[in-house]
Design an enzyme around this catalytic site. Structure first.
Site, mmCIF file in Angstrom:
data_model
loop_
_atom_site.group_PDB
_atom_site.id
_atom_site.type_symbol
_atom_site.label_atom_id
_atom_site.label_comp_id
_atom_site.label_asym_id
_atom_site.label_seq_id
_atom_site.Cartn_x
_atom_site.Cartn_y
_atom_site.Cartn_z
ATOM 1 N N SER A 156 0.710 -1.339 -0.010
ATOM 2 C CA SER A 156 -0.098 -0.029 -0.081
ATOM 3 C C SER A 156 0.875 1.139 -0.005
ATOM 4 C CB SER A 156 -1.045 -0.035 1.212
ATOM 5 O OG SER A 156 0.176 0.384 2.560
ATOM 6 N N LYS A 157 0.193 2.564 -0.271
ATOM 7 C CA LYS A 157 0.977 3.541 -0.239
ATOM 8 C C LYS A 157 1.304 4.018 1.293
ATOM 9 C CE LYS A 157 0.080 8.462 -0.650
ATOM 10 N NZ LYS A 157 1.268 8.793 -0.084
#
Ligand code: GLU
Length: 505
Positions: A262-263
């Site tokens: 994920s970011k």
């Protein structure tokens, strides 16, 4: 069917920055298209207006330009199958929705969001399907004149796909083999909404894959649950002869644990998850990009290519042309690929070493200018050439390693360990002999210095290297002394030597 020309597509929704996983999906499509002499389409799936983010489409296009991934047709490329932006294809979809309705393969449903919520509250694990349709408000449960009356009086409705229960649906996946799912677990998916007169993702995706003559659907694993529905839609339209083959690519996993990349992993561990820097138009948040962080596009592609596939040998460094030759979609892994961003930096280092100095110089020149240094391109190239061997991951790491090429040491400090250790008793005398020797040279090239200095070293037994470095650099870093002196030129070399002698004595 096997004679059809290979046509694949990358079909992002413009909902924000392009995730690095999307870049890998596009790359695999590109490699597959090229190795089969096929075509690669760029389609924008923007039928969900609530998720539309301005600038996202332009961002995606710019990302591929930077990476050197070219499409054959699509948004901004043109082609025979356009328009390629789904929001511009409303009328096309309407026709196909009507086809399904007329054939009894879809039906109209009037249930309001409130009614649906009420049902979900009333029935555990409620699903809109063959077992519940009859208790809902739709064209299957209501009388025909009632349905017409509701539509005429302007009631909003959706069109749902009528899934026949109890059937095994086979998805032919090039990576996962024959994936079988029973239709009873599927719900009657919404295909179209009268409110915005737009189809949902599923309908638009299938109609477009068909009309754009897509032969292979290569996409992320997150779309695998939708694939049985897509197979059923192809059949409902009577298009089974041109049903594409599917390939659902493995997930990209966190670098340091379980779960999807994920970011936040990028923020936490300090690596970009987007190809280019992204300025979120809503939150104003700025996210780092591979380009702005100093990655070479070739390194990014090479790194991504090996996340989920390998050529079956130890070979890691591959040009795009080599990847096109070696890539094999059937050899992709089913298991998720750990996103080893440290390996990504390693690829960048390797590509910096392989690149021509002239290609690396402009970026370093920018950094030099930001530090107030104006040099000729020839000088910048020479410095990059001497210093990239120092195993830098990024060009920006060069500046602290080689400021002395452009800025003479001001003071020579005995605080510096290298200076203290290497400027001994005889250093001043030795350096003044060296300075005289170098002054006598008319040719100041590496070779010419080397011949003269080596002769002197042999005759006198002196070891000039480290004090020489102290004088020219001011500390223990930098390239070979002949190379550095040749770069600085005779005048500057002598100036620095004499200054060091005077200050350090
Ligand atoms: N619009 C979908 C996406 O954003 C496309 C999925 C597919 O390739 O079918 O990824």
């Amino acid at each position: 069917m096997s004679e059809r020309k290979v046509r694949v597509r990358f079909a992002p929704s413009p909902t924000g920055a392009l995730h690095i996983g999307g870049v890998r999906t596009a790359l695999y499509n590109y490699l597959f298209a090229r190795q089969h002499g096929g075509e690669f389409i760029f389609r924008i799936e923007d039928t969900d207006s609530t998720r539309f983010v301005p600038g996202a489409e332009e961002y995606i296009i710019e990302s591929f330009k930077w990476l050197g991934i070219e499409f054959d047709e699509g948004v901004s490329y043109g082609g025979q199958h356009g328009p390629y932006r789904q929001s511009e294809r409303r009328d096309i979809y309407k026709k196909y929705v009507k086809q399904l309705l007329d054939a009894g393969k879809a039906y109209i449903a009037f249930d309001t969001p409130e009614e649906l919520d009420a049902k979900r509250a009333e029935i555990q694990n409620f699903q809109y399907d063959a077992s519940t349709r009859a208790m809902m408000r739709n064209s299957l449960s209501l009388a025909a004149d009632e349905v017409s009356a509701l539509i005429e009086s302007g009631h909003q409705y959706v069109v749902r796909f009528k899934i026949e229960p109890g059937e095994d649906v086979h998805v032919n996946d090039m990576i996962r083999g024959d994936v079988v799912i029973n239709s009873s677990i599927l719900d009657d998916k919404v295909l179209y909404k009268s409110a915005d007169e737009l189809p949902t993702y599923h309908l638009a995706n299938i109609v477009d894959d068909h009309l754009m003559e897509v032969t292979h659907v290569i996409r992320g694993e997150e779309w695998l649950p939708s694939a049985p529905l897509h197979v059923l839609l192809y059949r409902a339209f009577g298009w089974e002869d041109t049903m594409p083959s599917f390939a659902h690519l493995p997930l990209l996993l966190k670098p340091d644990g379980k779960g999807k990349l994920s970011k936040r992993d990028g923020d936490r561990l300090g690596f970009p998850v987007f190809p280019l820097e992204w300025h979120d138009p809503k939150s104003g948040e700025v996210s780092s990009g591979y380009r702005e962080s100093g990655y070479l596009p070739e390194a990014v592609l090479n790194f991504l290519a090996l996340l989920g596939w390998n050529p079956g040998t130890d070979q890691e460094i591959m040009s795009l042309e080599e990847m096109v030759k070696l890539f094999d979609i059937t050899k992709c892994s089913k298991a998720g690929a750990r996103f080893d961003y440290v390996k990504g930096m390693w690829f960048n280092k390797e590509y910096i070493l392989m690149k021509d100095n002239s290609e690396l110089a402009p970026e370093f020149d920018k950094i030099l200018r930001a530090n107030g240094i104006v040099a000729t391109m020839e000088q910048v190239e020479a410095v990059v050439g001497m210093m990239k061997m120092k195993k830098i991951n990024f060009i920006k790491e060069l500046w602290p390693l080689c400021d002395f090429f452009f800025i003479a040491p001001e003071t020579y400090s005995m605080e510096d360990k290298f200076v203290r250790k290497n400027w001994g008793e005889t250093a001043a005398a030795d350096m003044s002999e060296l300075a005289d020797l170098l002054e006598s040279l008319t040719d100041f090239s590496v070779a010419s210095q080397q011949t003269a200095v080596e002769k002197w070293v042999e005759e006198t037994g002196k070891k000039p290297w480290n004090p020489w470095r102290v004088a020219l650099v001011g500390t223990g870093k930098g390239p070979d002394m002949y190379e550095l002196s040749a770069f600085l030129g005779k005048e500057e070399t002598l100036r620095r030597l004499r200054k060091a002698i005077e200050i350090l004595k």
